[in-house]
Design an enzyme around this catalytic site. Structure first.
Site, mmCIF file in Angstrom:
data_model
loop_
_atom_site.group_PDB
_atom_site.id
_atom_site.type_symbol
_atom_site.label_atom_id
_atom_site.label_comp_id
_atom_site.label_asym_id
_atom_site.label_seq_id
_atom_site.Cartn_x
_atom_site.Cartn_y
_atom_site.Cartn_z
ATOM 1 N N GLY A 1 86.944 32.753 -2.015
ATOM 2 C CA GLY A 1 85.590 32.784 -1.478
ATOM 3 C C GLY A 1 84.527 32.735 -2.551
ATOM 4 N N SER A 2 84.887 32.205 -3.745
ATOM 5 C CA SER A 2 83.945 32.049 -4.852
ATOM 6 C C SER A 2 83.353 33.362 -5.333
ATOM 7 C CB SER A 2 82.802 31.090 -4.466
ATOM 8 O OG SER A 2 83.297 29.810 -4.180
ATOM 9 N N SER B 1 91.844 29.889 -4.352
ATOM 10 C CA SER B 1 90.460 29.548 -4.672
ATOM 11 C C SER B 1 90.010 30.444 -5.835
ATOM 12 C CB SER B 1 89.584 29.691 -3.429
ATOM 13 O OG SER B 1 88.331 29.081 -3.615
#
Length: 340
Positions: A135-136, A214
């Site tokens: 989710g960055s 991610s």
């Protein structure tokens, strides 16, 4: 359709409740069946306390033997602006990540973890899989990812958790005034909690794997490379993310300071104040009102992020300059379907 089959293959047993006695408390969980395996779930265990906004958290120490129910997920860490509603100073957020979604209360004291542990009649120690969500560093929660099926089919202990996001976890001045990387320090505390409670979990201290997807992939690498690992991580699984991606960390101290100034301005803490006044203004802001806005492009990393400063990132920074990488940890690197 496949997701529905997996969901309906689970059911909760209310006939008995497993107990987990840890350094942070004594927890009553629940039993869940998948196919022919029973998995103990301990949900919403608060592992650390944040003494003050923009400061490192501390592990929670057990104060008594009082039983705490651990049958529901804890609140989540606040994502970026636009995914939450506020009523009577209560922040409620709705998150969607691919096929997963969650609606949850969001609080500043949001450092909770979840345990998925297969039952066993033997004394054999199991491998542990610590999962860092993506989710960055801006959105997400460990609550999105149910570790029951993986625990049952893989016969291992799965740990998911929250860590501080966006400005709460990664706001930095790029120097010692505001070090940043608090979300990473939260992750290191989860590793501490796991190793301190390895016997209570019936886990194998020689088989701890950290994985992430991610942004969680580079975060896993940073933790393994840091001095906070202390040789405890045996394997890494990096999915759809690399510690050297352009979006994985900020390359310069000036970038961090620029983002600090933008957030100060967005929250009416900007000019003409100096840095100290801006920082104090952000510290005093009400939790429900303080926000960081969603970044627009993954390639630009136009948001607060990991910075190459401080204790946790010192080894990685040196390795980056010397073109070195880990050579003492097994590493599996790949990508996920539908990523991004």
């Amino acid at each position: 359709m496949q997701e529905c089959v997996l969901i309906f293959s689970l059911f909760v047993s209310i006939s008995s409740n497993p107990i987990l006695n840890t350094t942070s408390g004594v927890y009553r969980g629940r039993l869940v069946r998948h196919e022919n395996r029973t998995v103990e779930q301990f949900l919403g265990i608060q592992y650390a306390q944040i003494p003050r906004r923009f400061h490192r958290a501390r592990l929670i120490e057990k104060q008594n033997e009082m039983m705490v129910n651990a049958t529901d997920f804890g609140p989540i860490c606040k994502p970026v602006h636009g995914q939450c509603t506020i009523a009577s100073n209560i922040t409620f957020c709705s998150l969607t990540y691919g096929i997963f979604s969650v609606n949850s209360l969001s609080v500043e004291q949001c450092l909770y973890l979840n345990i998925f542990k297969p039952t066993s009649q033997s004394n054999r120690k199991r491998a542990i899989f610590m999962w860092i969500h993506g989710g960055s560093g801006q959105i997400g929660t460990g609550n999105l990812f149910d570790g029951t099926i993986l625990a049952a089919l893989g016969d291992l202990i799965v740990v998911t958790f929250n860590f501080r996001l966006n400005l709460y976890g990664f706001l930095s001045s790029g120097d010692e005034r505001l070090e940043g990387n608090l979300g990473l320090y939260d992750q290191s505390l989860v590793l501490d909690w796991i190793t301190r409670n390895i016997d209570a979990l019936d886990g194998d201290s020689q088989r701890i794997t950290v994985g992430g997807h991610s942004a969680g992939a580079p975060h896993a690498y940073y933790l393994a490379r840091s001095s906070f690992n202390q040789g405890r991580i045996r394997r890494l699984i990096l999915q759809s993310g690399c510690p050297f991606n352009i979006w994985s960390h900020l390359k310069s101290s000036q970038s961090a300071l620029d983002k600090f100034q933008t957030i100060a301005k967005d929250n009416q803490c900007g000019t003409p104040r100096n840095f100290d006044e801006q920082f104090q203004c952000l510290e005093r802001k009400d939790f429900s009102q303080l926000v960081e806005y969603e970044h627009q492009a993954y390639s630009s990393a136009d948001h607060t992020n990991v910075v190459l400063t401080g204790d946790l990132m010192r080894n990685f920074h040196r390795d980056l300059q010397n073109n070195r990488t880990l050579n003492d940890i097994d590493m599996l690197i790949g990508s996920n379907d539908d990523e991004g």
